[in-house]
Design a protein around this motif. Structure first.
Motif, PDB file in Angstrom:
ATOM      1  N   THR A 157      -7.152   2.016  45.269  1.00  0.00           N
ATOM      2  CA  THR A 157      -7.075   3.036  44.165  1.00  0.00           C
ATOM      3  C   THR A 157      -8.433   3.077  43.558  1.00  0.00           C
ATOM      4  N   ALA A 158      -8.550   4.354  42.558  1.00  0.00           N
ATOM      5  CA  ALA A 158      -9.842   4.635  41.977  1.00  0.00           C
ATOM      6  C   ALA A 158      -9.775   3.480  40.744  1.00  0.00           C
ATOM      7  N   ALA A 159      -8.587   2.921  40.248  1.00  0.00           N
ATOM      8  CA  ALA A 159      -8.854   2.058  38.980  1.00  0.00           C
ATOM      9  C   ALA A 159      -9.327   0.623  39.456  1.00  0.00           C
ATOM     10  N   LEU A 213     -16.862   5.004  42.339  1.00  0.00           N
ATOM     11  CA  LEU A 213     -16.175   5.982  41.757  1.00  0.00           C
ATOM     12  C   LEU A 213     -17.047   7.476  42.064  1.00  0.00           C
ATOM     13  N   GLU A 224     -11.032   9.315  42.206  1.00  0.00           N
ATOM     14  CA  GLU A 224     -10.024   9.696  41.166  1.00  0.00           C
ATOM     15  C   GLU A 224      -9.437  10.986  41.182  1.00  0.00           C
TER      16      GLU A 224
END
Length: 205
Positions: free
Chosen positions: A111-113, A120, A181
């Motif tokens: 995931t982007a996190a 990113l 994201e």
């Protein structure tokens, strides 16, 4: 074991888990196919067209005997742009193949996190890197436009410069949309910044 279908158009692991009981990801360990979906074929056509463009400009540069430095510079800018376009197109092929051949649990979606700032904004997905290559395609023509303007050919220089700037603006939207994201936004359907901006502007009028 039940055959699992690839997950199309979504980078949201939560959505993938809901639909297929597992999460999937873009990964170099996943198998890739050479042909298949329309996206794969269309991406390969991009590669072929950029290769032909590069071959034509290289031939014109080496065998065409440009009349002057300005003409040689223009052809060189086209060749450099074609190389960047070819790299971007190849990345689209890899992305399209990944979407078509997602495996049954060997790949974990990041995931982007969990990504670094570099990932990113620059390297988090194949389509993001491809979008940056397409940005690079326009820069030689911007340089050419500025050069021609300073040399006295203002009309042609402005044409190249304005065209390059317009391309940079539109491709910047593609870059923003391709960031991990934003790909995950709206349950994996992607962000809608431009639409929301236009909608809010219209409502304010």
């Amino acid at each position: 074991m039940e055959n699992l279908k690839p997950v199309y158009g979504s980078l949201n692991p939560q959505l993938s888990s809901t639909e297929h009981g597992n999460s999937f990801s873009r990964s170099t360990s996943c198998e890739r196919t050479e042909v298949g979906s329309d996206m794969v074929i269309g991406s390969w056509l991009f590669v072929v067209s950029s290769a032909l463009w590069g071959a034509m400009t290289l031939d014109a540069l080496l065998n065409g005997e440009p009349a002057n430095f300005d003409e040689a510079l223009g052809i060189s800018c086209q060749f450099i742009a074609s190389v960047f376009f070819a790299f971007g197109s190849l990345l689209l092929v890899l992305r399209a193949c990944d979407e078509e051949t997602v495996s049954d649990g060997r790949c974990e979606r990041r995931t982007a996190a969990a990504m670094t700032p570099m990932e990113l904004y620059f390297t988090g997905s194949d389509e993001l890197v491809a979008a940056w290559f397409f940005i690079l395609c326009t820069l030689p023509f911007l340089v050419l436009g500025i050069y021609l303007s300073t040399k006295g050919d203002l009309a042609l220089g402005l044409f190249y410069s304005c065209g390059s700037l317009c391309s940079l603006i539109t491709l910047s939207i593609l870059v923003i949309a391709s960031m991990p994201e934003n790909l995950e936004a709206n349950n994996g359907t992607g962000s809608a910044h431009v639409y929301n901006l236009l909608e809010s502007s219209c409502c304010c009028v």
